[in-house]
Design a protein around this motif. Structure first.
Motif, PDB file in Angstrom:
ATOM      1  N   THR A 171       0.833  -1.202   0.000  1.00  0.00           N
ATOM      2  CA  THR A 171       0.000   0.000   0.000  1.00  0.00           C
ATOM      3  C   THR A 171       0.870   1.255   0.000  1.00  0.00           C
ATOM      4  OG1 THR A 171      -0.275  -0.541   2.342  1.00  0.00           O
ATOM      5  CG2 THR A 171      -2.187  -0.790   0.941  1.00  0.00           C
ATOM      6  N   SER A 307     -11.045  -3.117   3.590  1.00  0.00           N
ATOM      7  CA  SER A 307     -10.181  -4.256   3.277  1.00  0.00           C
ATOM      8  C   SER A 307      -9.075  -4.234   4.318  1.00  0.00           C
ATOM      9  CB  SER A 307      -9.596  -4.134   1.865  1.00  0.00           C
ATOM     10  OG  SER A 307      -8.637  -5.157   1.637  1.00  0.00           O
ATOM     11  N   HIS A 309      -6.141  -5.375   7.307  1.00  0.00           N
ATOM     12  CA  HIS A 309      -4.878  -6.127   7.371  1.00  0.00           C
ATOM     13  C   HIS A 309      -5.195  -7.515   7.900  1.00  0.00           C
ATOM     14  CE1 HIS A 309      -0.628  -6.602   7.220  1.00  0.00           C
ATOM     15  NE2 HIS A 309      -0.499  -6.792   8.529  1.00  0.00           N
ATOM     16  N   SER A 339     -11.169  -9.822   4.809  1.00  0.00           N
ATOM     17  CA  SER A 339      -9.731 -10.078   4.787  1.00  0.00           C
ATOM     18  C   SER A 339      -9.422 -11.097   3.706  1.00  0.00           C
ATOM     19  CB  SER A 339      -9.254 -10.606   6.143  1.00  0.00           C
ATOM     20  OG  SER A 339      -7.881 -10.982   6.065  1.00  0.00           O
ATOM     21  N   GLY A 352      -0.393  -5.869   0.549  1.00  0.00           N
ATOM     22  CA  GLY A 352      -1.138  -4.655   0.241  1.00  0.00           C
ATOM     23  C   GLY A 352      -1.464  -4.494  -1.219  1.00  0.00           C
ATOM     24  N   GLU A 355      -4.121  -7.175  -2.242  1.00  0.00           N
ATOM     25  CA  GLU A 355      -5.397  -6.800  -1.634  1.00  0.00           C
ATOM     26  C   GLU A 355      -5.994  -5.541  -2.266  1.00  0.00           C
ATOM     27  OE1 GLU A 355      -3.946  -8.812   2.569  1.00  0.00           O
ATOM     28  OE2 GLU A 355      -4.176  -6.630   2.451  1.00  0.00           O
ATOM     29  N   THR A 356      -5.142  -4.648  -2.767  1.00  0.00           N
ATOM     30  CA  THR A 356      -5.658  -3.469  -3.465  1.00  0.00           C
ATOM     31  C   THR A 356      -6.279  -3.858  -4.793  1.00  0.00           C
ATOM     32  OG1 THR A 356      -4.048  -2.007  -2.395  1.00  0.00           O
ATOM     33  CG2 THR A 356      -5.055  -1.214  -4.431  1.00  0.00           C
ATOM     34  N   SER A 359      -9.566  -5.154  -3.919  1.00  0.00           N
ATOM     35  CA  SER A 359     -10.472  -4.060  -3.543  1.00  0.00           C
ATOM     36  C   SER A 359     -11.064  -3.387  -4.777  1.00  0.00           C
ATOM     37  CB  SER A 359      -9.709  -3.027  -2.705  1.00  0.00           C
ATOM     38  OG  SER A 359      -9.268  -3.579  -1.486  1.00  0.00           O
ATOM     39  N   VAL A 402     -13.600   2.283  -0.782  1.00  0.00           N
ATOM     40  CA  VAL A 402     -12.934   1.252   0.015  1.00  0.00           C
ATOM     41  C   VAL A 402     -11.773   1.887   0.775  1.00  0.00           C
ATOM     42  CG1 VAL A 402     -11.651  -0.924  -0.017  1.00  0.00           C
ATOM     43  CG2 VAL A 402     -13.509  -0.548  -1.661  1.00  0.00           C
ATOM     44  N   LYS A 404      -8.383   0.718   2.385  1.00  0.00           N
ATOM     45  CA  LYS A 404      -7.461  -0.436   2.344  1.00  0.00           C
ATOM     46  C   LYS A 404      -6.236  -0.101   3.194  1.00  0.00           C
ATOM     47  CE  LYS A 404      -5.194  -3.503   2.072  1.00  0.00           C
ATOM     48  NZ  LYS A 404      -5.867  -4.449   2.989  1.00  0.00           N
ATOM     49  N   ASN A 406      -2.755  -1.530   5.724  1.00  0.00           N
ATOM     50  CA  ASN A 406      -1.815  -2.566   6.141  1.00  0.00           C
ATOM     51  C   ASN A 406      -0.879  -1.989   7.201  1.00  0.00           C
ATOM     52  OD1 ASN A 406      -2.285  -3.204   2.961  1.00  0.00           O
ATOM     53  ND2 ASN A 406      -2.137  -5.079   4.158  1.00  0.00           N
ATOM     54  N   CYS A 415      -2.386   3.431   4.576  1.00  0.00           N
ATOM     55  CA  CYS A 415      -3.824   3.332   4.313  1.00  0.00           C
ATOM     56  C   CYS A 415      -4.134   4.067   3.010  1.00  0.00           C
ATOM     57  CB  CYS A 415      -4.617   3.934   5.458  1.00  0.00           C
ATOM     58  SG  CYS A 415      -6.427   3.862   5.250  1.00  0.00           S
TER      59      CYS A 415
END
Length: 422
Positions: A171, A307, A309, A339, A352, A355-356, A359, A402, A404, A406, A415
């Protein structure tokens, strides 16, 4: 205000899917990528499962020359290179260029050089065989190897750098690319991160007793964020990549736009006020989330999805508390939260960025992916938030914004606030 920044391309190498179509199918259907690892059983590791991409080295010949591939030994570099080149192609750009792309740069993170590749170096040096190392070993050893391969293949002429901030790396890399474009230093940035949790890195975490060890016989059930039976995280590997562009620059070339990065923040709690090398300071986390909201010019009630960590450790309960306090939302008013680690494990520096990508896919396709294995929510968490905000099955839902985040070793936080493009 600065320039608006949009996402025009994405690529992913994940334990449950390589490439956007396979990854999208997996997260919509709650498909786990965590598998039993016989080698870890042989080594008598307590945790013997991991999230490893079904990666084939020969597939890289679609991206780079066989000569380049022959000298490429670092698996994390390979993951990052594949995700980055897929994202570039997805953005509608050609790989080849005769001149440097002066308007385009790269921020791509990872944790450490590939230790399996370095083991070969150590063995040869110890055996007095340094002349057999070859001329390309430094490429695998340097931490900036991943950005060097990416920028060299695509001819980037703007800022090119490698960041490393433990689990906040992915992230943070995206945020750095966003800031370069927002402030006019670049028109386009390829951003993301990669991680290969090899035997030696895995072993180091196993020795800390922070990995799950009770589900070796049922690997798909092993990663259990926010669960009462969560017993530690599951190491994962892979890479995520995004192409970020100045909005006007993207529109001028007719690029498709997935989403917009509204803002974000990265900071450190300074390992003070309860923060340590391995635990986040509440003051740092709250400040990071609040600064993200301010920079994005949104209020907490606009967030549709968190979303998190959420690694399946004791920190899960604390993280939910941080979100409650930062957003002043709790109980039935708490945002829907998931998660991705429930499906792919914790891919450290790559977490990150992967997960992004997930998202943004949820924004684009109007759904929320499930928290698999959450059949027994931690009662300390459900005291804070409604169980309905923690979906165990995919739900169709309009997702406009969203958050997001970590949080990494060293008390480092990051963030991002992502939005549907309007």
């Amino acid at each position: 205000m600065g320039n608006r920044v949009v996402v025009t391309g994405m690529g992913v190498v994940s334990p449950n899917g390589i490439g956007i179509p396979a990854f999208l199918h997996a997260i919509q259907n709650g498909i786990s990528g965590i598998k039993f690892m016989p080698h870890y059983h042989e080594l008598k590791f307590s945790c013997q499962v991991a999230g490893m991409p079904d990666f084939k080295w020969d597939s890289l010949t679609n991206y780079i020359s066989e000569v380049t591939l022959h000298g490429l030994k670092g698996t994390n570099i390979a993951y990052g290179l594949m995700a980055a080149l897929d994202a570039w192609k997805d953005s509608g750009m050609d790989y080849d260029t005769d001149e440097p792309r002066w308007e385009t740069g790269c921020v791509f993170g990872n944790s450490i050089a590939d230790t399996e590749a370095m083991r070969n170096v150590i063995n040869r040096v110890d055996n007095k065989e340094v002349k057999k190392l070859g001329s390309r070993v430094v490429e695998q050893a340097m931490n900036s190897g991943v950005t060097s391969y990416i920028s060299g293949r695509l001819g980037f002429g703007n800022k090119v750098l490698t960041n490393s901030a433990a689990c906040a790396t992915g992230t943070q890399a995206i945020l750095m690319g966003y800031e370069y474009i927002k402030h006019g230093y670049a028109k386009r940035m390829l951003v993301g991160s990669a991680e290969h949790v090899d035997t030696y890195v895995f072993g180091a975490f196993d020795s800390m007793r922070v990995l799950s060890r009770k589900f070796n016989d049922s690997p798909e059930k092993a990663s259990r964020p926010m669960s009462a039976t969560a017993g530690g995280f599951i190491p994962g590997s892979g890479a995520g990549a995004l192409v970020l562009e100045d909005l006007d620059f993207a529109l001028a070339r007719g690029a498709k736009i997935y989403a917009e990065v509204l803002g974000g923040s990265t900071n450190s709690g300074g390992q003070r006020l309860g923060g340590t090398m391995t635990a986040a300071s509440s003051a740092g986390v709250l400040r990071c989330i609040n600064e993200s909201l301010v920079s994005s010019n949104i209020n907490p009630n606009q967030i549709d999805l968190i979303s998190g960590h959420l690694t399946a450790t004791n920190a899960d309960r604390q993280e939910i508390q941080y979100w409650c306090d930062a957003l002043d939302r709790r109980g039935d008013n708490f945002p829907t939260t998931n998660s991705l680690k429930s499906m792919i494990g914790h891919s450290l520096s790559a977490a990150g960025s992967i997960e992004t990508v997930a998202s943004i896919l949820q924004i684009v396709h109007s759904f929320v992916h499930p928290n698999i294995n959450l059949d027994d929510p931690n009662p300390e968490i459900t005291k804070l938030v409604s169980v309905d905000s923690l979906p165990v099955k995919m739900i169709k839902k309009e997702v406009n914004i969203v958050a997001k985040a970590n949080f990494g070793f060293g008390d480092v936080n990051s963030c991002l606030i992502l939005s549907k493009f309007n």
